[in-house]
Enzyme design. Structure first.
Site, PDB file in Angstrom:
ATOM      1  CG  ASP A   1      51.883  46.676  32.883  1.00 26.67           C
ATOM      2  OD1 ASP A   1      52.520  46.266  31.895  1.00 26.67           O
ATOM      3  OD2 ASP A   1      51.973  47.856  33.315  1.00 26.67           O
TER       4      ASP A   1
ATOM      5  CE  LYS B   1      59.251  50.124  29.332  1.00 24.19           C
ATOM      6  NZ  LYS B   1      58.019  50.543  29.963  1.00 24.19           N
TER       7      LYS B   1
ATOM      8  CD1 TRP C   1      56.507  50.863  35.411  1.00 22.43           C
ATOM      9  CD2 TRP C   1      55.112  52.308  34.414  1.00 22.43           C
ATOM     10  NE1 TRP C   1      57.251  51.685  34.591  1.00 22.43           N
ATOM     11  CE2 TRP C   1      56.422  52.573  33.974  1.00 22.43           C
ATOM     12  CE3 TRP C   1      54.065  53.100  33.926  1.00 22.43           C
ATOM     13  CZ2 TRP C   1      56.714  53.594  33.061  1.00 22.43           C
ATOM     14  CZ3 TRP C   1      54.350  54.113  33.022  1.00 22.43           C
ATOM     15  CH2 TRP C   1      55.666  54.350  32.602  1.00 22.43           C
TER      16      TRP C   1
HETATM   17  C1  LIG Z   1      57.024  51.252  30.345  1.00 28.28           C
HETATM   18  C2  LIG Z   1      55.912  50.683  31.118  1.00 28.28           C
HETATM   19  C3  LIG Z   1      54.589  51.145  30.991  1.00 28.28           C
HETATM   20  C4  LIG Z   1      54.227  52.313  30.091  1.00 28.28           C
HETATM   21  O1  LIG Z   1      54.414  51.979  28.768  1.00 28.28           O
HETATM   22  P1  LIG Z   1      54.045  53.007  27.591  1.00 28.28           P
HETATM   23  O2  LIG Z   1      54.051  52.101  26.410  1.00 28.28           O
HETATM   24  O3  LIG Z   1      55.088  54.068  27.573  1.00 28.28           O
HETATM   25  O4  LIG Z   1      52.688  53.571  27.857  1.00 28.28           O
HETATM   26  C5  LIG Z   1      53.617  50.528  31.723  1.00 28.28           C
HETATM   27  N1  LIG Z   1      53.891  49.506  32.551  1.00 28.28           N
HETATM   28  C6  LIG Z   1      55.144  49.048  32.708  1.00 28.28           C
HETATM   29  C7  LIG Z   1      55.406  47.917  33.638  1.00 28.28           C
HETATM   30  C8  LIG Z   1      56.195  49.615  31.999  1.00 28.28           C
HETATM   31  O5  LIG Z   1      57.449  49.165  32.152  1.00 28.28           O
END
Ligand SMILES: *Cc1c(COP(=O)(O)O)cnc(C)c1O
Length: 361
Positions: free
Chosen positions: A172, A196, A102
């Site tokens: 993030d 998530k 990511w």
């Molecule tokens: C799932 C995830 C993303 C991407 O998320 P989307 O909403 O599908 O764009 C980015 N960073 C992390 C750490 C993730 O787990």
């Protein structure tokens, strides 16, 4: 219905009580004769939901007054491009901690708009380790520092936060937001895709400090501009209303459970259950991630060979445990233990892992 123990990495399990509430309210919202998703996003019914979601997030994370909570479309991936559009330019550089897939994707987008300085890159160790934050050398002129608090695919998680001084720290937290207390005042911006730990896909939450908003250039197009969204309380255009509605219910659920202090305890216990099954298996299960940075949200592990992995996954599925297949880039298994996964699910999985290892080890 017999509800599965759902270890999916995202979209992922949500609290049953929240799903039931959504079902009960879905067609006829609070006896009003319409569904909330049919209501105007500028009407009172939706506005109450929107503002309650924001208020609950602020109180749960104990956000100081100079932080705003925004709801935006496009998921976390859209933030990968929105951040450099607002805070980076061709003549500037930003610092990145690359600790998995990511953060790699996030820096690839930043690179298209400015310079990226890799302060740490864990590629050589296949992202199985994290450095101590005191060893990191940041550029005091960087536009910002970007890190990923929990790498969902590689299963590593930071337990300490760098001090970046005057340089804004952007994190993030897509896969571990609301799973633990965090020192928000060290961070200028936090973002997370909803699917998530927060709710259904469709929204990203952005928590942003006021001084960052003054940096958003007029030259970016409307939707890309954080300041525009902040000035309009995330109602500049139609927000992802369904996703935000469920986020509000999940925040109420979390609040009733005792907020982040209570959640942290449960998260520790759930992760301990699965790591104990791995570490007591005499090498039958192996987790490649160093012990000091193993993720409490996404536990990655391998079995001795792919044939056993296939049997393991098939039998787990037959016993009502789904979503345990590892990411396609890494193979193996991954148990995602987000907030809404019940503690019993980790007890059931650990028992199954112990039994399976005894039979096949
Ligand atoms: C799932 C995830 C993303 C991407 O998320 P989307 O909403 O599908 O764009 C980015 N960073 C992390 C750490 C993730 O787990």
């Amino acid at each position: 219905m017999s509800r599965k123990f759902n270890f999916n990495p995202g979209p992922s399990t949500l609290p049953l009580s929240v799903l039931e509430k959504v079902r009960d309210e879905f067609v006829d919202y609070k006896g009003k004769g319409f569904s909330l998703i049919e209501a105007s996003h500028r009407g009172k019914d939706y506005e109450d939901v929107h503002n309650t979601a924001i208020t609950l997030m602020k109180s749960m994370l104990k956000l100081p007054d100079n932080y705003k909570v925004l709801f935006l479309g496009g998921g976390a991936t859209f933030q990968f491009s929105m951040i450099p559009h607002n805070f980076l330019s061709k003549d500037k550089s930003c610092d990145f901690l690359v600790t998995g897939e990511w953060s790699k994707k996030a820096q690839a987008d930043a690179k298209k708009l400015g310079k990226v300085n890799l302060v740490y890159d864990g590629a050589a160790d296949k992202y199985t380790k994290l450095p101590s934050v005191s060893s990191l050398k940041f550029d005091s002129n960087a536009a910002y520092v970007h890190m990923t608090s929990n790498e969902t695919i590689h299963g590593n998680q930071w337990n300490e936060w760098p001090d970046t001084g005057k340089v804004p720290l952007i994190v993030d937290m897509s896969s571990d937001i609301m799973s633990r207390r965090i020192p928000v005042e060290k961070m200028a911006m936090i973002y997370a895709g909803a699917q998530k730990n927060l709710g259904p896909a469709g929204a990203a939450v952005v928590i942003i400090r006021d001084d960052m908003l003054t940096k958003c250039p007029d030259s970016v197009t409307a939707y890309l501009n954080y300041k525009l969204h902040a000035d309009n309380n995330s109602l500049y255009n139609t927000p992802p209303v369904f996703s935000i509605y469920v986020i509000k219910l999940v925040m109420e659920w979390l609040n009733e459970k005792g907020g982040l202090t209570a959640m942290e305890k449960e998260v520790d216990q759930k992760a301990a259950n699965i790591y104990a099954a791995i570490d007591s298996s005499g090498g039958f299960y192996t987790c490649p991630v160093a012990k000091n940075c193993r993720s409490k949200m996404n536990v990655v592990y391998k079995l001795p060979n792919e044939e056993l992995e296939k049997q393991f996954l098939d039998q787990a599925t037959a016993q009502g445990m789904i979503g345990l297949k590892g990411h396609r880039a890494l193979g193996g298994c991954r148990a995602s233990l987000y907030n809404a996964l019940p503690l019993e699910a980790t007890v059931a999985l650990a028992n199954f892992m112990n039994d399976f290892a005894k039979k096949h080890g």
